[in-house]
Scaffold this active site. Structure first.
Site, PDB file in Angstrom:
ATOM      1  CG  ASP A  18       5.400  -2.109  -4.331  1.00 24.84           C
ATOM      2  OD1 ASP A  18       5.924  -2.685  -3.370  1.00 24.84           O
ATOM      3  OD2 ASP A  18       5.838  -2.181  -5.497  1.00 24.84           O
ATOM      4  CE  LYS A  21       0.721  -6.526  -0.404  1.00 29.78           C
ATOM      5  NZ  LYS A  21       1.214  -5.629  -1.449  1.00 29.78           N
ATOM      6  N   GLY A  45       8.138  -5.933   1.014  1.00 26.87           N
ATOM      7  CA  GLY A  45       8.483  -4.893   1.987  1.00 26.87           C
ATOM      8  C   GLY A  45       7.260  -4.077   2.290  1.00 26.87           C
ATOM      9  CG  HIS A  46       4.017  -4.982   4.305  1.00 27.35           C
ATOM     10  ND1 HIS A  46       3.385  -4.827   3.114  1.00 27.35           N
ATOM     11  CD2 HIS A  46       3.692  -6.200   4.749  1.00 27.35           C
ATOM     12  CE1 HIS A  46       2.697  -5.920   2.842  1.00 27.35           C
ATOM     13  NE2 HIS A  46       2.877  -6.771   3.815  1.00 27.35           N
ATOM     14  CD  GLN A 226       5.891 -10.853  -3.348  1.00 23.69           C
ATOM     15  OE1 GLN A 226       5.243 -11.832  -3.102  1.00 23.69           O
ATOM     16  NE2 GLN A 226       7.090 -10.675  -2.831  1.00 23.69           N
TER      17      GLN A 226
HETATM   18  P1  GDP Z   1       2.759  -2.600   0.614  1.00 24.43           P
HETATM   19  O1  GDP Z   1       3.892  -3.549   0.450  1.00 24.43           O
HETATM   20  O2  GDP Z   1       1.583  -2.987  -0.221  1.00 24.43           O
HETATM   21  O3  GDP Z   1       2.396  -2.371   2.059  1.00 24.43           O
HETATM   22  O4  GDP Z   1       3.205  -1.215   0.050  1.00 24.43           O
HETATM   23  P2  GDP Z   1       4.499  -0.329   0.402  1.00 24.43           P
HETATM   24  O5  GDP Z   1       4.746  -0.374   1.853  1.00 24.43           O
HETATM   25  O6  GDP Z   1       5.597  -0.652  -0.510  1.00 24.43           O
HETATM   26  O7  GDP Z   1       3.985   1.067  -0.054  1.00 24.43           O
HETATM   27  C1  GDP Z   1       3.087   1.724   0.622  1.00 24.43           C
HETATM   28  C2  GDP Z   1       3.628   3.122   0.879  1.00 24.43           C
HETATM   29  O8  GDP Z   1       2.597   4.027   0.657  1.00 24.43           O
HETATM   30  C3  GDP Z   1       4.081   3.324   2.307  1.00 24.43           C
HETATM   31  O9  GDP Z   1       5.151   4.224   2.364  1.00 24.43           O
HETATM   32  C4  GDP Z   1       2.840   3.904   2.951  1.00 24.43           C
HETATM   33  O10 GDP Z   1       3.097   4.699   4.072  1.00 24.43           O
HETATM   34  C5  GDP Z   1       2.314   4.730   1.835  1.00 24.43           C
HETATM   35  N1  GDP Z   1       0.865   4.884   1.898  1.00 24.43           N
HETATM   36  C6  GDP Z   1      -0.057   3.948   2.242  1.00 24.43           C
HETATM   37  N2  GDP Z   1      -1.287   4.485   2.154  1.00 24.43           N
HETATM   38  C7  GDP Z   1      -1.115   5.765   1.739  1.00 24.43           C
HETATM   39  C8  GDP Z   1      -2.023   6.820   1.428  1.00 24.43           C
HETATM   40  O11 GDP Z   1      -3.237   6.690   1.513  1.00 24.43           O
HETATM   41  N3  GDP Z   1      -1.477   7.995   1.012  1.00 24.43           N
HETATM   42  C9  GDP Z   1      -0.143   8.183   0.883  1.00 24.43           C
HETATM   43  N4  GDP Z   1       0.293   9.363   0.455  1.00 24.43           N
HETATM   44  N5  GDP Z   1       0.736   7.202   1.159  1.00 24.43           N
HETATM   45  C10 GDP Z   1       0.246   6.021   1.579  1.00 24.43           C
END
Ligand code: GDP
Length: 427
Positions: A18, A21, A45-46, A226
């Site tokens: 999370d 990525k 989940g992205h 992950q």
């Molecule tokens: P992933 O699985 O690693 O892609 O992570 P998730 O999708 O679960 O979580 C990322 C969340 O953080 C998403 O809702 C993104 O839009 C948000 N996000 C990503 N980069 C940033 C950032 O720089 N600032 C903020 N406030 N939110 C971010």
């Protein structure tokens, strides 16, 4: 990051997942020809925000949101065909052209309905805090050499035998859990027949396709799901996922050689989160502070909606992730989430019975009795959301980043300061 000599980049999470990525992959995919998922399944989940629309992708690489980029699901992924097509249909409804751009490795293992039922009913899965989507049981069958692969859909008789054996085993497990649920083979065969018609046209030898693409000069992004601390070998075992999330897993799971990888980008949050059970050394112990950080960062799972556990940036964890992944670059996300704090901490070591550990230990027992050693930093207390260059950041934020670079021994190439595509430093 792509350049003349950088044609294959792996993007990994360098904490517990999370990390954001999805956003980094989305931004880098703009310059890629191929984006490949290499491990995990629909438990990932992205979330990617484009304009006012948010896309939550579980199995399809987020590169699909860029027209012209080809996407593949590698052999290391355990594929849930049901939810794959839900995702495809949703993308098509949102106007994304998927046709002819999505491939699935014919060696990928399939998550069967009985894997999901066993996962949901198993108390062992609950103790680890799995998402209950059948990922663990599917990998178990893979390693035990009795899994069902995409290519088996081409052979109905072989498929039936595999499903019958799988159902029998699942029924035994269910009865041993005291569950009254049982598996219906005819129903599964019917469903696989329908899904096979849609899935087989996408099935390819993905490793070979990527190999050929690289030979012709293509730019390939390998997308991890992950995080490194959830890697089955290098994570906080047994509170881990069932696959190799680290960069070594990228070669195996995409079907290319390790020597084909040119760069590894580790994505980290400006703080730390973890979903599910298991150690989290820097977890905030004060409930009020915990809720505050969770709310500021909107730390609720994209797949399950579960609240994430939050804490300060753990330099020991990311230093370890840098080593086991061979990180060449770091991307820090969510710096903006820390904008309002008056002071911030970075964990630089773990105190265990008078000793200070600066390298991440393998034994969970050590993690349970440690006290994090913190270095405190002055907060910047102004918005970073509009920063587009390192020099736009407040000096306190730069100091914070400099210390992390030093601890982790890896350069910070990107800093993300908001959810939007353009809210990033380093492009
Ligand atoms: P992933 O699985 O690693 O892609 O992570 P998730 O999708 O679960 O979580 C990322 C969340 O953080 C998403 O809702 C993104 O839009 C948000 N996000 C990503 N980069 C940033 C950032 O720089 N600032 C903020 N406030 N939110 C971010």
């Amino acid at each position: 990051m792509f350049g003349e000599s950088t044609r294959t980049i792996v993007v990994v999470g360098a904490q517990w997942g999370d990390e954001g990525k999805g956003k980094l992959v989305d931004v880098i995919a703009e310059r890629a020809d191929w984006v490949v998922r290499y491990q995990g399944g629909a438990n990932a989940g992205h979330t990617v925000h484009i304009g006012d629309t948010s896309f939550v992708l579980h199995q399809i690489p987020s590169g699909i949101l860029h027209p012209g980029v080809r996407c593949a699901i590698g052999n290391g992924v355990v594929l849930d065909p049901d939810t794959l097509f839900d995702e495809v249909d949703e993308l098509v409804r949102d106007g994304i052209d998927v046709e002819g751009r999505l491939y699935v490795s014919d060696r990928a293992h399939l998550v069967m309905p009985y894997h999901k039922i066993v996962d949901a009913e198993s108390s062992a899965s609950k103790a680890i805090g799995t998402t209950g989507r059948g990922i663990g049981p599917t990998y178990e069958d893979k390693v035990a050499r009795r899994g069902v692969r995409v290519l088996d859909l081409r052979h109905p008789e072989r498929l039936r035998q595999l499903v019958e054996a799988g159902a029998e085993r699942a029924n035994q497990q269910l009865s041993s859990f005291g569950s009254s649920r049982r598996i219906d083979v005819a129903e599964i065969m019917g469903r696989l027949g329908e899904l096979g018609e849609r899935l087989l046209p996408l099935a390819e030898d993905v490793g070979l396709m990527i190999h050929r693409a690289l030979k012709s000069g293509a730019a390939v992004l390998l997308e991890g799901a992950q995080g490194s601390l959830l890697d089955v070998d290098h994570g906080t075992y047994p509170f881990v996922t069932s696959s190799n999330t680290t960069s070594g897993g990228a070669a195996i799971g995409a079907g290319i050689a390790p020597t084909a990888i040119d760069a590894v980008l580790g994505v980290v949050k400006a703080y730390t989160t973890r979903v599910g059970n298991g150690p989290l050394p820097t977890e905030l112990t004060d409930e009020g502070e915990q809720q505050h950080m969770r709310k500021l960062g909107n730390e609720f799972g994209a797949t399950t909606g579960r609240p994430r556990r939050c804490g300060w940036f753990d330099g020991v964890v990311v230093r370890y992730a840098a080593r086991v992944n061979g990180l060449t670059d770091l991307a820090m996300t969510k710096l903006d989430v820390l904008d309002t704090y008056d002071r911030l901490a970075i964990c630089t070591g773990y105190e265990v019975e008078g000793d200070v550990l600066t390298e991440f230990p393998g034994d969970l027992a050590d993690l349970e009795r440690l006290t994090p050693r913190y270095e405190w930093f002055e907060g910047w207390q102004r918005s970073t959301a509009d920063a587009r260059a390192m020099s736009d950041l407040p000096k306190q934020a730069r100091k914070y980043l400099d210390r992390i670079e030093e601890l982790v021994e890896t350069r910070i190439t990107y800093v993300s300061v908001g959810t939007r595509r353009d809210q990033i430093i380093g492009l």
